[in-house]
Design a protein around this motif. Structure first.
Motif, short mmCIF file in Angstrom:
data_model
loop_
_atom_site.label_atom_id
_atom_site.label_comp_id
_atom_site.label_asym_id
_atom_site.label_seq_id
_atom_site.Cartn_x
_atom_site.Cartn_y
_atom_site.Cartn_z
N ASN A 53 0.80 -1.23 0.00
CA ASN A 53 0.00 0.00 0.00
C ASN A 53 0.83 1.28 0.00
O ASN A 53 0.32 2.35 -0.34
N TRP A 54 2.10 1.20 0.41
CA TRP A 54 2.97 2.37 0.29
C TRP A 54 3.07 2.80 -1.18
O TRP A 54 3.31 3.97 -1.47
N HIS A 55 2.92 1.83 -2.08
CA HIS A 55 3.13 2.12 -3.50
C HIS A 55 2.16 3.18 -4.04
O HIS A 55 2.60 4.24 -4.49
N PRO A 56 0.83 2.93 -3.97
CA PRO A 56 -0.07 3.99 -4.47
C PRO A 56 0.06 5.31 -3.72
O PRO A 56 0.03 6.39 -4.32
N VAL A 57 0.23 5.23 -2.38
CA VAL A 57 0.29 6.46 -1.59
C VAL A 57 1.51 7.31 -1.98
O VAL A 57 1.40 8.52 -2.20
N LEU A 58 2.68 6.68 -2.09
CA LEU A 58 3.89 7.44 -2.39
C LEU A 58 3.96 7.89 -3.85
O LEU A 58 4.49 8.96 -4.15
N ILE A 59 3.40 7.07 -4.74
CA ILE A 59 3.38 7.50 -6.15
C ILE A 59 2.49 8.74 -6.31
O ILE A 59 2.88 9.72 -6.94
#
Length: 290
Positions: A53-59
């Motif tokens: 879930n870090w992926h969508p948030v950080l992108i």
């Protein structure tokens, strides 16, 4: 007077667009957090889906929102009195932050895939995403080397500036397209019961997030592509002395920049020809690092 009124109206229009894009970008970041905390497992760094879930948030935070701000930072009219060099550092700094967040977000995906034995790099989303990250890092490196460090000859800066602008805007648009692919893929994988096709609330929320990313991108690209919102060359400072006589941000220039706006507009009309000659050099930002 009419000219002044037109400028104010134009300034108002710019501010309205800026406020809208900041709002849309901010809401996108909030929605990505609502998505992962309310509908998914939140955030952690332990190989679980919460690490993914870090992926969508950080992108969305870095690669979309912060990159978008970095693109239009030269266009903010209240920065036109700042030295060009300071603005370059801000532009480069914001892009560096976006780059770091994008890399961390990719590490999160690889880490999660490896923990769960999911294959890496098979989807179109991953191919284009990795390509965007590679080109973005190249763009950042070349930007530093050519435009920020004082070694590149003016000729090279003039030649590379249009390419730098084009690449930056293309990468930004590609990142948004890739985010849309990623969102779609994630919803198809994750929504099983009820399925994506049943339009559960999560699907609606995340589809709206995708729409906001497109709106954000189109606002930034519009602001970045209007020629009349360009940072003006410091023409009064340049016309009154030979090119490259004094670096930007010296006494001479700062006193001139503060001369009254009326003087400026007279100068502007009288020296259109001189400005056209000089504009090429200004584009390259050559004064700022002499």
């Amino acid at each position: 007077a009419a000219h002044g009124a037109r400028k104010m109206e134009d300034y108002g229009r710019f501010l309205a667009l800026l406020a809208s894009s900041l709002l849309v970008g901010f809401v996108s970041v909030i929605l990505s957090l609502v998505w992962v905390f309310h509908y998914r497992e939140g955030l952690s760094w332990d190989g679980s889906p919460a690490e993914f879930n870090w992926h969508p948030v950080l992108i969305i935070t870095g690669f979309v929102f912060i990159q978008g701000i970095a693109i239009i930072v030269y266009r903010l009219p209240w920065t036109w009195k700042c030295s060009k060099l300071l603005m370059k550092f801000i532009h480069a700094g914001l892009n560096t932050i976006a780059m770091i967040l994008a890399i961390v977000s990719m590490v999160a995906v690889f880490d999660f895939h490896n923990a769960k034995n999911i294959p890496n790099m098979y989807s179109l989303h991953s191919w284009i995403g990795l390509t965007a990250v590679i080109f973005y890092s190249l763009q950042l490196f070349l930007g530093f080397a050519v435009f920020l460090l004082p070694f590149a000859p003016v000729r090279l800066r003039v030649a590379l500036m249009p390419i730098h602008v084009y690449s930056g805007l293309t990468i930004f648009a590609t990142v948004i397209a890739t985010a849309l692919m990623g969102i779609t893929e994630k919803l198809i994988f994750a929504l099983k019961n009820p399925a994506y096709s049943a339009s559960p609330p999560e699907a609606t929320l995340v589809n709206c997030l995708g729409l906001l990313l497109v709106i954000f991108g189109s606002l930034i690209l519009w602001m970045a592509s209007r020629p009349h919102w360009k940072r003006p060359p410091a023409e009064n400072a340049k016309i009154l002395r030979p090119i490259a006589a004094t670096p930007e941000g010296t006494e001479v220039e700062s006193t001139m920049t503060n001369s009254s706006n009326a003087d400026k507009s007279d100068l502007r009309s009288n020296t259109e020809a001189a400005r056209k000659q000089n504009i090429k050099f200004d584009e390259a930002g050559q004064r700022s690092t002499m």
